[in-house]
Design an enzyme around this catalytic site. Sequence first.
Site, PDB file in Angstrom:
ATOM      1  N   GLY A  42       0.844  -1.198   0.000  1.00 43.56           N
ATOM      2  CA  GLY A  42       0.000   0.000   0.000  1.00 43.56           C
ATOM      3  C   GLY A  42       0.876   1.243   0.000  1.00 43.56           C
ATOM      4  N   ARG A 330     -14.935  12.063  13.374  1.00 42.63           N
ATOM      5  CA  ARG A 330     -15.616  10.805  13.081  1.00 42.63           C
ATOM      6  C   ARG A 330     -16.184  10.101  14.310  1.00 42.63           C
ATOM      7  NH1 ARG A 330     -11.343   8.525   8.548  1.00 42.63           N
ATOM      8  NH2 ARG A 330     -12.016   9.974   6.947  1.00 42.63           N
TER       9      ARG A 330
END
Lengths: 637, 260
Positions: A42, A330
């Site tokens: 990644g 969040r």
Amino acid sequence: MDLRSSIPDGPLEKKWDRHRFEMKLVNPANKRKFTVIVVGSGLAGAGAAASLGELGYNVKSFCYQDSPRRAHSIAAQGGINASKNYRNDGDSVYRLFYDTVKGGDFRSREGNVYRLAQVSGNIIDQCVALGVPFAREYGGLLDNRSFGGAQVSRTFYARGQTGQQLLLGAYQALERQVGAGKVEMFTRHEMQDLIVIDGHARGIVTRDLVTGEVRSHVADAVCLATGGYGNVFYLATYAKGCNATAIWRAYKKGAAFGNPCFTQIHPTCIPVTGDYQSKLTLMSESLRNDGRIWVPKKPADTRPPGDVPDAERDYYLERMYPSFGNLAPRDIASRAAKRVCDEGRGVGPGGKGVYLDFADAIQRLGRKSIEEKYGNLFEMYNRITDEDPYTVPMRIYPAMHYTMGGLWVDYNLMSTLPGLHVLGEANFSDHGANRLGASALMQGLADGYFIIPYTIGNYLASNKHGAVSADHPAVKDAEKAVAQRTQRLMDVRGTHSPTHFHRELGKVMWEHCGMARTEAGLKKALQRIPELRETFWNDVKVVGSGESLNQSLELAGRVADFLELGELMCLDALERRESCGGHFREEFQTPEGEALRDDEHFCHVAAWEYTGDGKKPTRNVEPLNFENVHLSVRSYK
Amino acid sequence: MKLTLNVWRQKDARDPGRFVTYQAPDISPEMSFLEMLDVVNERLIAKGEEPIAFDHDCREGICGQCGVVINGSPHGPRRRTTSCQLHMRTFQDGDTLTLEPFRADAFPVVKDLIIDRSAFDRIIASGGFISATIGGAQDANSLPVPKENADLAMDAAACIGCGACVAACPNASAMLFTAAKVSQLGLLPQGQPERMDRVRKMVAQMDAEGFGSCTNHGECEAVCPKGIPLGNIARLNRDYLRATLSWGRRLPGAAGGGPG
């Protein structure tokens, strides 16, 4: 256990410069004598493999997918933060640092976070140089937008596909090194164990997922960039293949696990529809810039959204957090959604959903402008739900999205096991108890492009090891252990598939270690998980053979590790008797229902140390010192 | 819903392979296509049979790892949709679905519906990049890019490398994939210095991998789940022509200057 963070002394803004000067260097002609293993491809892994290859090291890079370009960084939608202050709106390195420390609810290290903010600008420069097509304005300069938890516009983006574009940039840099012969790429290979010799990480054992061949690879240092462990919840926004096997095996070989209970539930995901569901899909947080979140004021209001007049709607985030409104961080937005649904005001089938409504934005800006900004997200929503978000509000609900916890690392990104470095989401370092939007991409690339290339040189120059032969007893033992474990899974010949156990574990974790946790619930989970694990090892059914491509065997191995990791997460959540960021213990909340931190007893990192199967792991503590940002109650009101 | 599936089963690369028919009752129209396969596989495991191997990872249409030919069409009947984003409501109760891997000489079958697409990685490794060594970049805003070019570059960069274009092409050409990268980097000022070299090398690698030539059928664009425009191929052809004409000498006219 040695938990020295190795953060250099001196003023915050000078620490990284000073450290870079003080670290030892490896002579350019000597770099090719060292081999470094990078697991995962990644942003952190591909970034590290490309950078280390460019520097001249021999790199071996591994991923379980068919190509390094598939790594799940690719799915990040919204953007990447950098303190460029291109908007002239008062941003600075210090402000990004401050927002990130505060956003993490004071459970991250000041030194690490400051360094992250410092290199954030270099990341944007580098990505542009690599050809990442960021969004631009008509004048040709880069565009920005704002994101949850910040009051400045510092987020760079490439439509709703920022992760994809950043990853492809890193992937291309990686493939350039593959073409140049500096990186050897192993696709469809899964790391199964870590090789430790004389207390140092010296290699890995892999299983070739096509042929089943178990093989060891030795090196002078190992980097794990294998991502987070959110799939322990079964339903999550992670890719199906994301797993914790690499970090879990490293933990069992001596690397401490930092804050395993710090997980992030993302507020804007498409709600669950049925038992067959295999994953959850995120709708980018950027949508909260223009979408308004609401539920009906009355419980059990089944009218279609268009029939509920404005006066009967509760725009609860705007009501509860007037200064941040729909852009509250969040953890706060997720808990608020849970609260209104628990009150019976949720919408959609099962009442587990809230509206994210674009009607006002479409009226204000026009449909075309909304299409330009979010077109691909609206399309994705339509494909999954068969509803048109331009005319009917989206329905969203929180879902498991990211893990702030991970293997403990020092300032050099080295774990408690010398030579084992951990990058990106796989480590615990920079986000504390809650990650702000657009910070994960920043951290992945910071670790891969700008931190590990320096710190690994220091490790290699300070630790001169002899070569390890493939016949070394430690290598042979690790290979044998892997082969035996595979055989053991094949030999159970039980009645239930690995997915069955995974789903069961997920239910336990979501119920007891999800958005709200209690002592009683966690204790129940700590009883249930070992039972489930035992059933698994007596009843799992893996068909096919170990000597060929076998997806059911791959899954069984990953689920076996999740069944151990889930227990550690619950244990950590139980012992952390406070609420902070995404870790919300119902016993510890303010009268308004906000998280109540206990800085006197828990202003520290919990670093768990493995002590043997069936034995309780040891909880070690690294105290956190806040010299620049003063500990305060996080307020977004 | 109740479906009949004719699925390509192939043990490994050496096995000749064959179609096997399975019944799939009790399928919910709300399931994704891959969730339907999950359900079928769970039932096979319960019977002690080997599940159907298929590639997938993100299941949100962006990683590019999934890809099944459904009734002759790569990724199935819905336009601009990957196999993982396709939902069963697209089909009718009682339908028969024939499922095959993406077929091309350059994409050998690994097992069942899984293929080897490493040829795409090798095309990128041959030149699909900008050689900007990490650490030496100038300030990002010192290089303005006209919005139109940035948008066109992004249109091309949206490719997910799934290989549907190759599977749909009667020649099994990888032109759309290769052209998307050539185009993206060629549209940006950062990509100019290597522009001519890049197109030459990537086309040579594409040929070496055994992909066919492009004869402008346009099937690739039609099945592309990201709608990568055919115009990218025209851009590649223009660059390739210029690059071959200038082979071995400097190219004074190359946009943005720099050696060819």
